[in-house]
Design a protein around this motif. Structure first.
Motif, mmCIF file in Angstrom:
data_model
loop_
_atom_site.group_PDB
_atom_site.id
_atom_site.type_symbol
_atom_site.label_atom_id
_atom_site.label_comp_id
_atom_site.label_asym_id
_atom_site.label_seq_id
_atom_site.Cartn_x
_atom_site.Cartn_y
_atom_site.Cartn_z
ATOM 1 N N LEU A 1 0.827 -1.206 0.000
ATOM 2 C CA LEU A 1 0.000 0.000 0.000
ATOM 3 C C LEU A 1 0.861 1.256 0.000
ATOM 4 C CD1 LEU A 1 -2.705 -1.226 2.527
ATOM 5 C CD2 LEU A 1 -3.007 -0.897 0.077
ATOM 6 N N MET A 2 2.004 1.204 0.689
ATOM 7 C CA MET A 2 2.943 2.339 0.646
ATOM 8 C C MET A 2 3.472 2.540 -0.771
ATOM 9 S SD MET A 2 5.219 1.745 4.106
ATOM 10 C CE MET A 2 6.224 3.238 3.946
ATOM 11 N N ALA A 3 3.792 1.442 -1.439
ATOM 12 C CA ALA A 3 4.334 1.527 -2.795
ATOM 13 C C ALA A 3 3.320 2.150 -3.751
ATOM 14 C CB ALA A 3 4.744 0.139 -3.276
ATOM 15 N N GLU A 4 2.034 1.873 -3.524
ATOM 16 C CA GLU A 4 0.981 2.480 -4.341
ATOM 17 C C GLU A 4 0.970 3.999 -4.198
ATOM 18 O OE1 GLU A 4 -2.893 1.010 -3.587
ATOM 19 O OE2 GLU A 4 -2.519 -0.993 -4.388
ATOM 20 N N GLU A 5 1.230 4.459 -2.979
ATOM 21 C CA GLU A 5 1.105 5.888 -2.665
ATOM 22 C C GLU A 5 2.381 6.674 -2.950
ATOM 23 O OE1 GLU A 5 -1.556 7.578 -1.748
ATOM 24 O OE2 GLU A 5 -2.817 5.801 -1.783
ATOM 25 N N SER A 6 3.516 5.991 -3.002
ATOM 26 C CA SER A 6 4.800 6.679 -3.075
ATOM 27 C C SER A 6 5.262 6.873 -4.518
ATOM 28 C CB SER A 6 5.863 5.896 -2.300
ATOM 29 O OG SER A 6 7.101 6.550 -2.368
ATOM 30 N N SER A 7 5.811 8.042 -4.812
ATOM 31 C CA SER A 7 6.336 8.329 -6.148
ATOM 32 C C SER A 7 7.779 7.838 -6.302
ATOM 33 C CB SER A 7 6.271 9.839 -6.421
ATOM 34 O OG SER A 7 6.989 10.546 -5.416
#
Length: 259
Positions: free
Chosen positions: A158-164
């Motif tokens: 979920l962090m990877a989804e949100e992080s650029s």
């Protein structure tokens, strides 16, 4: 109305009273010592409270019994006679040398909703995604502990989804195959494209750390993972200031056979 973890104190100058509160599930520690003269000494670590010369270091022998029975010292008890933990979901008010405590929240499992399994998966994912996004709001470098298990892998995904940019992830490995999860963590890290680092724990790491455990954790608890947890946190701190983790997943999703 507050979301997430907190521990705070508010001094009311007009009323000459102090209001202290701890988050719903007790993620943040809050310790206090109510002195015979009415004074209240409080802090978030035993070492801070024990700095005060009025706080006795006498051991609570009942806490030893609790520790041997439950493998930890449950709130409001602590290892010290003079110190108490403010329980999760409670507030404390001090005025004129007297204190009162009260529970302000407890989980309510009586409200049932009728939805399909697919809808439940969607709603759970939505809640987890929102919770993760909120915790990624940070003014300092951010990363995550990654064991390769379901809980931490979900948080990192979920962090990877949100992080650029690639998420920084950290894990602990062991040479003993029965305990080693590092391969799972590396596989998840590769799948999600994280900047991954791991540390293989050797016996010397434990031997060096064990004498320091009482100072680090302040009171005993019988979870052997305290050693690798400290080591992964120590390694992580060299690269980031804040780290998300999968802690709490077992409590929320019944991952333990017992609690």
């Amino acid at each position: 109305h507050l979301r997430g973890m907190f521990a705070f104190a508010i001094w009311d100058e007009t009323d000459r009273s102090l209001f202290v509160a701890r988050d719903r599930v007790g993620k943040k520690p809050l310790l206090y010592s109510h002195q015979p003269n009415g004074d209240l000494i409080f802090g978030s670590e035993f070492s801070a409270v024990l700095k005060h010369p009025s706080v006795s270091r006498d051991v609570d022998r009942g806490a030893i019994d609790s520790y041997l029975s439950f493998l930890c010292v449950p709130a409001p008890q602590t290892a010290f006679k003079a110190i108490r933990k403010l329980e999760p979901g409670h507030w404390l008010r001090w005025k004129d040398g007297k204190i009162e405590t009260q529970r302000y929240w407890q989980p309510d499992f009586s409200k049932k909703i009728k939805i399909s399994e697919e809808e439940a998966i969607e709603e759970t994912t939505r809640i987890l995604r929102e919770a993760t996004k909120l915790r990624m709001i940070s003014e300092v470098p951010l990363g995550a502990f990654l064991s390769g298990g379901v809980d931490s892998s979900t948080v990192v995904a979920l962090m990877a989804e949100e992080s650029s940019t690639p998420v920084k992830t950290f894990s602990i490995g062991f040479r003993e195959g029965a305990f080693n999860e590092a391969d799972h963590a590396r596989a998840v890290a590769a799948h999600l494209g994280t900047e991954h680092q791991d540390l293989v724990v050797e016996p010397r790491h434990a031997l060096d750390l064990i004498p320091r455990l009482p100072k680090i954790y302040d009171e005993p608890f019988a979870d052997s993972s305290q050693i690798p947890t400290y080591l992964v946190a120590e390694m992580t701190r060299r690269h980031v200031t804040v780290a998300l983790s999968g802690d709490g997943g077992d409590e929320l999703f019944a991952g333990y056979h017992r609690y």
